[in-house]
Every structure is written in structure tokens, then in C-alpha cells.
Design an enzyme around this catalytic site. Sequence first.
Site, PDB file in Angstrom:
ATOM      1  N   GLU A   9       0.831  -1.201   0.000  1.00 44.03           N
ATOM      2  CA  GLU A   9       0.000   0.000   0.000  1.00 44.03           C
ATOM      3  C   GLU A   9       0.865   1.250   0.000  1.00 44.03           C
ATOM      4  OE1 GLU A   9      -3.608   0.573   2.626  1.00 44.03           O
ATOM      5  OE2 GLU A   9      -2.322   2.171   3.431  1.00 44.03           O
ATOM      6  N   ASP A 101     -12.861   7.299   6.806  1.00 40.24           N
ATOM      7  CA  ASP A 101     -12.897   8.052   8.054  1.00 40.24           C
ATOM      8  C   ASP A 101     -13.640   9.364   7.863  1.00 40.24           C
ATOM      9  OD1 ASP A 101     -11.336   6.125   9.372  1.00 40.24           O
ATOM     10  OD2 ASP A 101      -9.485   7.041   8.642  1.00 40.24           O
ATOM     11  N   HIS A 258       0.204  -8.408   3.235  1.00 37.35           N
ATOM     12  CA  HIS A 258       0.001  -7.054   2.718  1.00 37.35           C
ATOM     13  C   HIS A 258       0.796  -6.083   3.588  1.00 37.35           C
ATOM     14  CE1 HIS A 258      -2.168  -3.914   0.547  1.00 37.35           C
ATOM     15  NE2 HIS A 258      -2.397  -3.304   1.695  1.00 37.35           N
TER      16      HIS A 258
END
Length: 287
Positions: A9, A101, A258
Site C-alpha cells: 500500500e 474516516d 500485505h
Amino acid sequence: MPSPAISLEFFPPKSLQGSFRLWDCIQTLAPLAPDWVSVTYGAGGTTRELTRDAVAAIGREFGLRVAGHLTCVDASREETMQVAREFRRAGVEDIVALRGDPPEGEKNFTAHPDGFADSVELITALAGNGFNVRVGCYPDTHPEAGSAKADIDWLKRKIDAGASEAITQFFFDADTFLRFRDRCADAGIAAPIVPGLLPVENWEKASKFADACGAFIPNDLRAGFDVAARDDRADLFAIAQATELADRLVEEGCDHLHFYTLNRPELTRDVCTALGLAPRPALSRVA
């Protein structure tokens, strides 16, 4: 024991310096041949265009399979699906779908009057339009969840809505993930649950974020990072900690890890090297 597959990521750059940092990060980690990489979406959709542009550029210049993040925050359904269509025009068929969020300064999520009410609605729309959808999940119960069971029930709804796999929030205790994986299986969730790992570049920031999102931090880990910082060995300790955690997960049958890179590639590279992932020639297509 075979080496695990990995995914990575990144977050989109907000400045010229950030662009160079992102490119350096990808140049460093692309030789590890990740199965796919993703680019995050800022709180409140603040990096919508930056995410779209970064996703397109990474796929074009590095030949990597790229997933764009997409949230429900502060956008109508049409605006959100327009971003999805822009991803597709850039050759992207993978989306990490999240509720998102609340915008900065707000404590609670409030759906846009014309927007998706929650992540399940977003997943349904994306999967119905042919995207491969991944979702988030929480080995340590999400702070807004009423219970651990409610958290897993919600994850099952996301999978049933069309998500292909779930990626966990980062965690520091392998048993936390393994218990969560077992509870997911007991709940009838057959989709892969991919552990998300954070090689800690800054312990003060990481621990504050862990406390905010409810991630359990073992006392010996707090003490270890404190001692390592005093002895100027923080990076070495972070690599050892993340490698030990990853190795335990692989031993327990996890074939995909990940990594949350925070656009700081060195720790992730060193952990992957310790796991036996051999770098391949750089993939960049930049002349």
C-alpha cells in the site's frame, strides 16, 4: 517453506517532494514482484484526484497491477462512481472499497445526502459494475463496532455483497490474527483474509495510531521499542519484529502478506528479503 506472495500500500503524493518519494519507493519495492499494489484515498476524499492520477501513473510506468482506494465520504453516488469509471479508463479493475474516516474535525461518519450509506452499498455497486473489490477488516475489534461478533457479521455482509477478499488493519500479535481468522471461518466467511503488516518506521506515531484504532500492543513490544530507541537501534528492532510476525503467519498457513509501506520502502524491503523474497530486475518503464 515457500515465500509468501505480497501486496503493497502506498499513499498519493501531495507535493513535488512527495512525488519523488513515492517514485523512489516504487522503484525500491517493484523488484519484489508484488501481486498488486494500492494507493490510498485521503480522509474525506481529500486526495481523490491525486489517488486517481497516481494509480494511472503506477500502472502505466511500472506495469504493476494497481488497486485504487474508494470511500463513501463526502461524495454523491454519482461522484463516487465517476471516480470508479476514471479508474477503469486508466486500466484499473481492482478497488479497495472502504466506508472511510470522517473528514478532519468530525468525530462520526455521516453519509452524504445523495451518497452511499455505508461500505456494503459501495461494494454492491462496484461489484455490480464488474470491479474486483477488496475490503478492510479488523482483527482487533473496530472501535465503532458493538462487539467482536458484530464486526465479523459486518465483514460477512461485505463479502456477501461481492468483495473477493479482506485485508486486515495492522496488528502486532500473531495470535490476534489467527483467532480472528478462525472466527471468520466459523462465521462462514470463505474469502481470503490477508494479514496487513506495518513495519514500524516511527514508533511514537505507530503506537498512537494503534491506540486510536483499537489495535492491541503487547507490553513487551512497547518496552522493546522504547529500549531500541534509546540504544539507536529502532530500525533493526522494527525489522526483527515485523519479520518474526510475518514468519509466524507464514508458518500458520498465510500465503499472502500485505504491507503498509507509508511510502518508506526500506523496512518493507528488508523484511521481505529476510522472508526469502528475491528481488527481480526493476520493472519501471520510464525511459
